[in-house]
Structures are given as C-alpha cells and as structure tokens.
Scaffold this motif. Structure first.
Motif, mmCIF file in Angstrom:
data_model
loop_
_atom_site.group_PDB
_atom_site.id
_atom_site.type_symbol
_atom_site.label_atom_id
_atom_site.label_comp_id
_atom_site.label_asym_id
_atom_site.label_seq_id
_atom_site.Cartn_x
_atom_site.Cartn_y
_atom_site.Cartn_z
ATOM 1 N N LEU A 28 4.709 -70.325 -19.015
ATOM 2 C CA LEU A 28 3.750 -69.260 -18.740
ATOM 3 C C LEU A 28 4.528 -67.982 -18.457
ATOM 4 C CD1 LEU A 28 1.197 -71.055 -16.399
ATOM 5 C CD2 LEU A 28 0.912 -70.438 -18.791
ATOM 6 N N LEU A 29 4.178 -66.934 -19.147
ATOM 7 C CA LEU A 29 4.855 -65.658 -18.956
ATOM 8 C C LEU A 29 3.975 -64.736 -18.127
ATOM 9 C CD1 LEU A 29 6.167 -65.091 -22.580
ATOM 10 C CD2 LEU A 29 7.361 -66.130 -20.662
ATOM 11 N N PRO A 30 4.579 -63.922 -17.292
ATOM 12 C CA PRO A 30 3.783 -62.982 -16.503
ATOM 13 C C PRO A 30 3.155 -61.924 -17.420
ATOM 14 C CG PRO A 30 6.126 -62.561 -16.190
ATOM 15 C CD PRO A 30 6.013 -63.806 -17.014
ATOM 16 N N THR A 31 1.976 -61.512 -17.053
ATOM 17 C CA THR A 31 1.276 -60.473 -17.810
ATOM 18 C C THR A 31 0.828 -59.374 -16.859
ATOM 19 O OG1 THR A 31 -0.841 -61.577 -17.523
ATOM 20 C CG2 THR A 31 0.394 -62.112 -19.505
ATOM 21 N N ARG A 32 0.438 -58.253 -17.433
ATOM 22 C CA ARG A 32 -0.143 -57.195 -16.612
ATOM 23 C C ARG A 32 -1.305 -56.579 -17.383
ATOM 24 N NH1 ARG A 32 4.416 -53.737 -18.554
ATOM 25 N NH2 ARG A 32 3.374 -51.967 -19.453
ATOM 26 N N LEU A 33 -2.290 -56.159 -16.643
ATOM 27 C CA LEU A 33 -3.485 -55.566 -17.224
ATOM 28 C C LEU A 33 -3.214 -54.110 -17.573
ATOM 29 C CD1 LEU A 33 -6.522 -55.685 -17.897
ATOM 30 C CD2 LEU A 33 -6.941 -55.017 -15.528
ATOM 31 N N VAL A 34 -3.560 -53.740 -18.787
ATOM 32 C CA VAL A 34 -3.443 -52.356 -19.228
ATOM 33 C C VAL A 34 -4.851 -51.882 -19.569
ATOM 34 C CG1 VAL A 34 -2.465 -50.798 -20.944
ATOM 35 C CG2 VAL A 34 -1.133 -52.754 -20.139
ATOM 36 N N VAL A 35 -5.391 -50.966 -18.779
ATOM 37 C CA VAL A 35 -6.741 -50.441 -19.002
ATOM 38 C C VAL A 35 -6.623 -49.217 -19.895
ATOM 39 C CG1 VAL A 35 -8.807 -49.497 -17.916
ATOM 40 C CG2 VAL A 35 -7.499 -51.306 -16.771
ATOM 41 N N ARG A 36 -7.330 -49.259 -21.011
ATOM 42 C CA ARG A 36 -7.246 -48.155 -21.972
ATOM 43 C C ARG A 36 -8.627 -47.606 -22.255
ATOM 44 N NH1 ARG A 36 -2.942 -51.014 -26.017
ATOM 45 N NH2 ARG A 36 -1.298 -51.089 -24.475
ATOM 46 N N ARG A 37 -8.689 -46.384 -22.713
ATOM 47 C CA ARG A 37 -9.964 -45.752 -23.064
ATOM 48 C C ARG A 37 -10.115 -45.662 -24.574
ATOM 49 N NH1 ARG A 37 -10.538 -40.603 -19.073
ATOM 50 N NH2 ARG A 37 -11.125 -41.795 -17.227
ATOM 51 N N SER A 38 -9.501 -46.516 -25.300
ATOM 52 C CA SER A 38 -9.482 -46.388 -26.753
ATOM 53 C C SER A 38 -10.594 -47.152 -27.468
ATOM 54 C CB SER A 38 -8.129 -46.864 -27.281
ATOM 55 O OG SER A 38 -7.913 -48.220 -26.939
ATOM 56 N N CYS A 39 -11.565 -47.695 -26.752
ATOM 57 C CA CYS A 39 -12.602 -48.488 -27.415
ATOM 58 C C CYS A 39 -13.719 -47.623 -27.996
ATOM 59 C CB CYS A 39 -13.180 -49.527 -26.464
ATOM 60 S SG CYS A 39 -14.205 -48.827 -25.174
ATOM 61 N N GLY A 40 -13.782 -46.361 -27.649
ATOM 62 C CA GLY A 40 -14.800 -45.477 -28.172
ATOM 63 C C GLY A 40 -16.062 -45.415 -27.335
ATOM 64 N N ALA A 41 -16.128 -46.161 -26.262
ATOM 65 C CA ALA A 41 -17.312 -46.139 -25.401
ATOM 66 C C ALA A 41 -17.313 -44.863 -24.565
ATOM 67 C CB ALA A 41 -17.309 -47.349 -24.481
#
Length: 48
Positions: A28-41
């Motif tokens: 299991l590798l560590p992950t981090r959340l990346v919040v982006r505004r690229s979805c167009g909503a």
C-alpha cells in the motif's frame, strides 16, 4: 495522488522479486488528496 518515484521503485522491486521467484506481497502506497477546480462545475450552486 501517489508519488510516482515511490510507485515506480515498488513496481521494479516487485518485478525483480517475481523474476527471482521470491514470494512478493502486496504494498500500500501513501496517497494525498488533490482538490482541483477543473471539472467545469460552477463554484456556487445555482439558486432556484
């Protein structure tokens, strides 16, 4: 998002171990959340 260097290193270690017929477990590798505004909503919900 995963660290690509760490993921690549683990992949190569696992591949070499499999070639040498060594028992290899899962990793299991560590992950981090990346919040982006690229979805167009829209930023704000549209009021009715």
């Amino acid at each position: 998002m995963q660290d690509p260097r760490l993921a690549g290193r683990k992949l190569v270690e696992t591949l070499i171990g499999r070639i040498r017929e060594q028992p290899m477990g899962s990793a299991l590798l560590p992950t981090r959340l990346v919040v982006r505004r690229s979805c167009g909503a829209p930023e704000q919900p549209i009021a009715k």
